[in-house]
Structure formats: structure tokens, C-alpha cells
Design an enzyme around this catalytic site. Structure first.
Site, PDB file in Angstrom:
ATOM      1  N   LYS A   1       1.028  -1.191   0.119  1.00 28.47           N
ATOM      2  CA  LYS A   1      -0.053  -0.096  -0.157  1.00 28.47           C
ATOM      3  C   LYS A   1       0.780   1.284   0.094  1.00 28.47           C
ATOM      4  O   LYS A   1       1.492   1.492   1.013  1.00 28.47           O
ATOM      5  CB  LYS A   1      -1.000  -0.111   1.317  1.00 28.47           C
ATOM      6  CG  LYS A   1      -1.966   1.056   0.961  1.00 28.47           C
ATOM      7  CD  LYS A   1      -2.490   1.572   2.346  1.00 28.47           C
ATOM      8  CE  LYS A   1      -1.998   2.837   3.014  1.00 28.47           C
ATOM      9  NZ  LYS A   1      -1.615   3.917   2.225  1.00 28.47           N
TER      10      LYS A   1
ATOM     11  N   GLU B   1      -1.080   7.365   0.029  1.00 29.79           N
ATOM     12  CA  GLU B   1      -2.222   7.771  -0.791  1.00 29.79           C
ATOM     13  C   GLU B   1      -1.993   9.206  -1.440  1.00 29.79           C
ATOM     14  O   GLU B   1      -2.493   9.627  -2.358  1.00 29.79           O
ATOM     15  CB  GLU B   1      -3.613   7.524  -0.209  1.00 29.79           C
ATOM     16  CG  GLU B   1      -3.510   8.632   0.866  1.00 29.79           C
ATOM     17  CD  GLU B   1      -3.062   8.219   2.169  1.00 29.79           C
ATOM     18  OE1 GLU B   1      -1.869   7.170   2.440  1.00 29.79           O
ATOM     19  OE2 GLU B   1      -3.286   8.667   3.442  1.00 29.79           O
TER      20      GLU B   1
ATOM     21  N   SER C   1       5.009   7.773  10.111  1.00 28.77           N
ATOM     22  CA  SER C   1       4.577   8.871  11.316  1.00 28.77           C
ATOM     23  C   SER C   1       4.647   7.721  12.557  1.00 28.77           C
ATOM     24  O   SER C   1       4.366   6.414  12.458  1.00 28.77           O
ATOM     25  CB  SER C   1       3.701   9.659  11.303  1.00 28.77           C
ATOM     26  OG  SER C   1       2.337   8.898  11.182  1.00 28.77           O
TER      27      SER C   1
ATOM     28  N   CYS D   1      13.124  11.772   6.612  1.00 25.83           N
ATOM     29  CA  CYS D   1      13.329  11.279   8.018  1.00 25.83           C
ATOM     30  C   CYS D   1      14.733  11.442   8.694  1.00 25.83           C
ATOM     31  O   CYS D   1      14.919  11.525   9.730  1.00 25.83           O
ATOM     32  CB  CYS D   1      12.934   9.952   8.031  1.00 25.83           C
ATOM     33  SG  CYS D   1      14.082   8.809   7.544  1.00 25.83           S
TER      34      CYS D   1
ATOM     35  N   GLU E   1       8.532  16.911  15.494  1.00 26.60           N
ATOM     36  CA  GLU E   1       9.335  16.895  14.154  1.00 26.60           C
ATOM     37  C   GLU E   1       8.525  17.585  13.006  1.00 26.60           C
ATOM     38  O   GLU E   1       7.366  17.555  13.116  1.00 26.60           O
ATOM     39  CB  GLU E   1       9.080  15.323  13.619  1.00 26.60           C
ATOM     40  CG  GLU E   1       9.771  14.907  12.239  1.00 26.60           C
ATOM     41  CD  GLU E   1       9.488  13.686  11.838  1.00 26.60           C
ATOM     42  OE1 GLU E   1       8.413  13.103  11.831  1.00 26.60           O
ATOM     43  OE2 GLU E   1      10.574  13.087  11.043  1.00 26.60           O
TER      44      GLU E   1
END
Ligand code: NAD
Length: 523
Positions: A195, A198, A248, A303, A406
Site C-alpha cells: 500500500k 495515498e 509517522s 526522516c 518533528e
């Protein structure tokens, strides 16, 4: 050597401009080696972050489609497991050569959907490609062990695939992260349901096309789309044996806990707050360039972005030059030549970044050294893009919002300490442990830092120390769920996607003439 020139639109059959698309095409599912239009009634609009124009609509794949993808992967697994490793390797060779041939096409999809500059998008593809290339050589690491454990008895270990495995990917590396998963999972004999994010599934869809061309049989690689419902389906589907997640904290910790409760193997890489300690003996010019590149590249949406600068002692006097260097960066749409950083992923993300900056400056006492919050693109074509200019805050403390969160935007927060010990103590107090860097010309300083720092990926005069694929991605502390250990790619990635089987065999010629069974424990 990489060419980062953007191809001329007339030379290619894919989009390399930010012009409005007359008839955006829906993103499809990829099931059983077929691209299939979703029957969903729920769709997510995907906009070009540089213009806010509609690029495609991404389906929330229906329950039947999600199930069909797993059916396909489950059906393919026994045959794929039996396929010889050398045959799987040949397919992988073809796959990597196709990725290389389609490098620009993949990068262009990333620039259009994700917003990063075309040059940076090429790097996104390359980092994933290198994992795929290294996976081709996994054949020697797939060997098991054998030992004669007793007279006429030997034990052999085999490395076997797990079955159907799933990958749930984030928006910020649309090619690299799918390629952290698919090559290692597939060459070791697993079948994959992916997946993608999106928010930018285009690169994964191109990879699916290339995987099919390379000869992956139907069902080895499937793609479904959506958000929470698709993720919940993956977590709860009993035929999925393992989940690879990158994203996340909120989503990752949830997926880790619920996936593990369902008996699945889960690897989950999470958020970060990466610090750099700068010592006054560092090479000033190289250090400033490294910091500015790593803080603002990809608009800070990495990241491993270097988001927190700890200036030690006299190096605090370098701040004006850091600000000057950041001012030189060109904020522009990703297909525009000379762009150093593009927009952030969404208006929501932009609003969140601006509100964190506002709170820290207006309520918590951070000083604005460089203000990119009001950036307006001069070209009306990009007036609705989600741009934020490089922003630098100083006088930041650990209590401020801009330090605790973050930010995931082009924002560098700077702090000052007097000694190396203070810098190490400050950085170790942070809950995250993804990456860290030290800039110094002293071997003794670098060695002390490397030994005492807790973060799992340490750069010495290297701002973004992402390990190449012969190693693994080893963030730690709160940057990886479940206390770590389940790393992506490298030997650890091989371990994640395989399980060991040990076979103990006794072949004794005297058995043929033995008269009586023995009931005592063998001694
Ligand atoms: P995200 O968590 O919003 O999305 C990641 C995936 O999880 C997507 O496929 C999304 O559909 C799904 N998802 C999102 N929220 C969910 C929820 N509540 N329940 C179930 N599924 C959910 O992350 P993102 O914004 O796409 O990516 C940015 C984050 O990823 C940053 O925090 C960044 O640090 C992190 N990241 C970490 C690494 C690493 O290796 N440590 C690498 C890249 C990105």
C-alpha cells in the site's frame, strides 16, 4: 554518474511539467499482474504540490479488491517459493536494469506528485535501486548451515520465506521505500501486497509495470490503495505474515502493536529529530554547506533531515553565515531548472509547519533568523503551491514546540552549548534516535561523540548518514517501534523476510539389520 537534467516534454511520453492536466487519469489497483480500475466509491484527490492542480484520484480500494490482492499473493506463494533462487535472481537482474532505464520516468512521477526537485527525485530512485541491486547478490547469504551433530546424524538449517508480506509506505520517498521492501521480500521467495502512500502512489505503480515486464509472475507483487481502512485490513488479514511500515509515530506504533497482537512480524520505522553538533575546529565552509543542504533539501521532508543544529562554543558565531548560505537556496517548483527545494506535500502540512514556527517565535521566545513563512512564488502559475521558504530559528530550548515536534518542513532550529559533553547530553535526552552528525577535524572529538551518542546512525562530517544497502537502516529509540532490531535492508532485512528451518537427519546403515527397538533416551 547521474544526469539530473529534466527531459524535454516533447521527448518523453510522461509528464515533466507542472501544466494543468486536461483529463487526469485515475490511479488503478495492481492485482495479479493486471492494472485494474477500482470500483470504489471513495477517492482521494491528489494535487501537484507546486500548483494545487489535480493530478490523479487515488481509490480507497474496496474490501473485495483488498481481498483479491491477498488471494493473488497467497495463490502465487507456493510456486514462487519453489522457483529456484537463480531464476528469481534473473528476474531481479531484469528488474534493476528496467528501473535504471526508467529512472527519469520514476523521478518525474515523484516530482509531480510529491513536489521534490527532479534532481532530488533522481536520488530517491537511486537509493531504492541500490537496495534492489544489492538484493540480486543475496544468493550467497541465503545459504544455511550444516553440521554433523552426532554419528551418522547431521543438522541443516534453511532460510525460508514467510509467505505473503505487506508494505505500508510513507509519502516522502515514493520510490526508495517501496524498494526497501519489494526486492528483499521477493528475491527471498515471499509474495508482496503493497500500500503506497495515498499522497503519491505513482512511482510504485511504475515499479509494478517494470516488475511485470521483468518477469515477476502474477501475484508476486500487488498494489492496493487507501488509508486507514486498507491499513486495518492488512493488520487483521491472517494470511499476511509480516508488515513493513515506514511513516509517522502515530500510525507506526498503532500498526506495530495491533500487528504484533495478531501474531505478525512487524518492522516499523517512525519519526525523527536529527541533530548536528558543530565544533569550532570543523572545516567551516564544508560544514555550513553540508548543514544547509541537509536541513532544507527535499524541503526538510526527510526522516534523516538535519533539523536541529547544536552550535558548540565559538561555532555560534557561524550563524550569520549559515543564514546567508540558506538565503542562496532557490525555492521553486520541482521541474523548474535550478530549484533547490520545492513545496511541501500539502496545504495541511504547510499550515502545520507555519503554526509550529508561529508558536515558538510569538509565544516561546525563539528568534527568527531567516523567515521563509511568507514566501510567495513570483509566477502566478505557482501561486497556490504549498511553498515554505528556508526558515532558521535561534535561541531554541528543549521546551519549545519547534524542538519537541518533528517539523518535517524547511526549518532549521539552532541551539547553543559550551562544551561537547553538553552537546552529547542534550542530544541523548531527545526521545528519537534516527540520525545524528558531528562536524569536527579532531579524531578524538569524533570518536568520543560516536561512542557516547545514542542515536543509531552517526555521521562524522557527513550530514545525512543513511547507510548504503550493504548495511541496514539502523535508527533506534523512538524512531523505530518495539525497541528496534527489525531493520530494513542489508543482513537485517534478509532476516526480517525469512525464517529458519532446521532439519536433523539420521542415516544409519546398521538400522537395516537392527533387531530390537530401543526405548531409552539416546545418550
Ligand atoms: P504517515 O504515518 O502519515 O503515513 C504512512 C502510511 O501510513 C501511509 O501509507 C498512510 O496511508 C498510513 N497511515 C497514516 N495514518 C494512519 C493511521 N492513523 N492509521 C493507519 N494508517 C495510517 O507518514 P507520512 O506523513 O507519509 O510520512 C512522514 C513520516 O514518516 C515522518 O514522520 C518521517 O520521519 C517518517 N519516515 C521515517 C523513516 C524512517 O526510516 N525512520 C523514513 C521515511 C519517513
Amino acid at each position: 554518474r547521474m544526469t539530473t537534467d529534466i527531459p524535454a516534454a516533447s521527448n518523453v511520453d510522461y509528464i515533466v511539467t507542472h501544466e494543468k492536466i486536461a483529463n487526469p487519469i485515475n490511479t488503478q489497483n495492481f492485482i495479479d499482474n493486471e492494472f485494474v480500475e477500482s470500483k470504489s466509491t471513495q477517492w482521494i484527490d491528489l494535487h501537484d504540490p507546486a500548483t494545487n492542480n489535480l493530478v490523479t484520484r487515488v481509490p480507497q480500494s474496496t474490501a473485495e479488491e483488498l481481498k483479491a490482492a491477498v488471494d493473488s499473493a497467497a495463490k502465487a506463494f507456493p510456486g514462487w517459493k519453489k522457483t529456484s533462487l537463480l531464476t528469481r535472481q534473473q528476474i531481479m537482474f531484469k528488474f534493476v536494469s528496467l528501473i535504471r532505464e526508467n529512472w527519469d520516468k520514476l523521478a518525474a512521477s515523484i516530482t509531480l506528485e510529491q513536489g521534490k526537485t527532479f534532481a532530488d527525485a533522481k536520488g530517491d530512485v537511486l537509493r531504492g535501486l541500490q537496495v534492489a541491486e544489492t538484493a540480486c547478490g543475496i544468493t550467497t547469504q541465503m545459504t544455511g548451515e550444516v553440521l554433523e551433530v552426532a554419528k551418522d546424524m547431521e543438522t541443516r538449517s534453511y532460510r525460508e520465506p514467510l509467505g505473503v508480506v505487506a508494505a505500508i509506505c510513507p509519502f516522502n520517498f515514493p520510490a526508495m521505500i517501496p524498494l526497501w521492501c519489494l526486492p528483499v521480500a521477493a528475491i527471498t521467495g515471499n509474495t508482496v501486497v503493497m500500500k503506497p502512500s495515498e499522497r503519491d502512489p505513482g512511482a510504485a505503480m511504475i515499479l509494478a509495470d517494470l516488475a511485470r515486464q521483468a518477469g515477476f509472475p502474477p501475484g508476486v507483487f500487488n498494489i492496493i490503495h487507501g488509508a486507514h481502512d486498507a491499513v486495518n485490513f492488512i493488520i487483521d488479514e491472517p494470511r499476511i505474515k509480516a508488515i513493513s511500515f515506514v511513516g509517522s509515530d502515530k500510525a507506526g506504533n498503532y500498526i506495530y502493536a495491533r500487528g504484533a497482537a495478531n501474531g505478525k512480524r512487524v518492522q516499523a520505522n517512525l519519526g525523527a529529530k536529527n541533530h548536528a553538533a558543530v565544533l569550532p575546529d570543523a572545516n567551516k565552509n564544508a560544514t555550513i554547506n553540508a548543514i544547509v543542504g541537509a536541513a532544507f533539501g527535499a524541503a526538510g521532508q526527510r526522516c534523516m533531515a538535519l533539523s536541529t543544529l547544536v552550535l558548540v562554543g565559538e561555532s555560534k558565531s557561524w550563524l550569520p553565515e549559515i543564514v546567508e548560505a540558506a538565503k542562496q537556496l532557490k525555492v521553486n517548483a520541482g521541474f523548474e531548472s535550478g530549484a533547490d527545494l520545492g513545496p511541501v506535500i500539502s496545504q495541511h502540512s504547510k499550515d502545520r509547519i507555519l503554526s509550529i514556527i508561529k508558536q515558538s517565535v510569538e509565544q516561546e521566545g525563539a528568534k527568527m533568523e531567516l523567515d521563509g513563512t511568507g514566501f510567495k512564488h513570483p509566477d502566478p502559475k505557482y501561486a497556490d503551491g504549498y511553498f515554505v521558504g528556508p526558515t532558521i530559528l535561534s535561541g531554541v530550548t528543549t521546551e519549545m514546540e519547534c524542538y519537541k515536534k518533528e517539523i518535517f518542513g524547511p526549518v532549521l532550529v539552532t541551539m547553543e552549548v559550551e562544551t561537547l559533553d553538553e552537546a552529547i547530553e542534550l542530544i541523548n535526552r531527545n526521545m528519537y534516535g534516527n540520525g545524528v552528525a558531528v562536524f569536527t577535524n579532531s579524531g578524538a572529538t569524533a570518536t568520543k561523540f560516536q561512542r557516547e551518542i545514542e542515536a543509531g546512525q552517526v555521521g562524522i562530517n557527513t550530514p545525512i548518514p543513511v547507510p548504503l544497502p550493504m548495511f541496514s537502516f539502523t535508527g533506534n529509540k523512538a524512531s523505530i517501534a518495539g525497541g528496534g532490531g527489525q531493520y530494513f535492508y542489508g543482513k537485517a532485512g534478509l532476516n526480517f523476510y525469512t525464517q529458519l528451518k532446521t532439519v536433523t537427519a539420521l542415516w544409519r546403515s546398521e538400522d537395516a539389520i537392527a533387531q530390537k527397538a530401543s526405548t531409552a533416551m539416546p545418550t
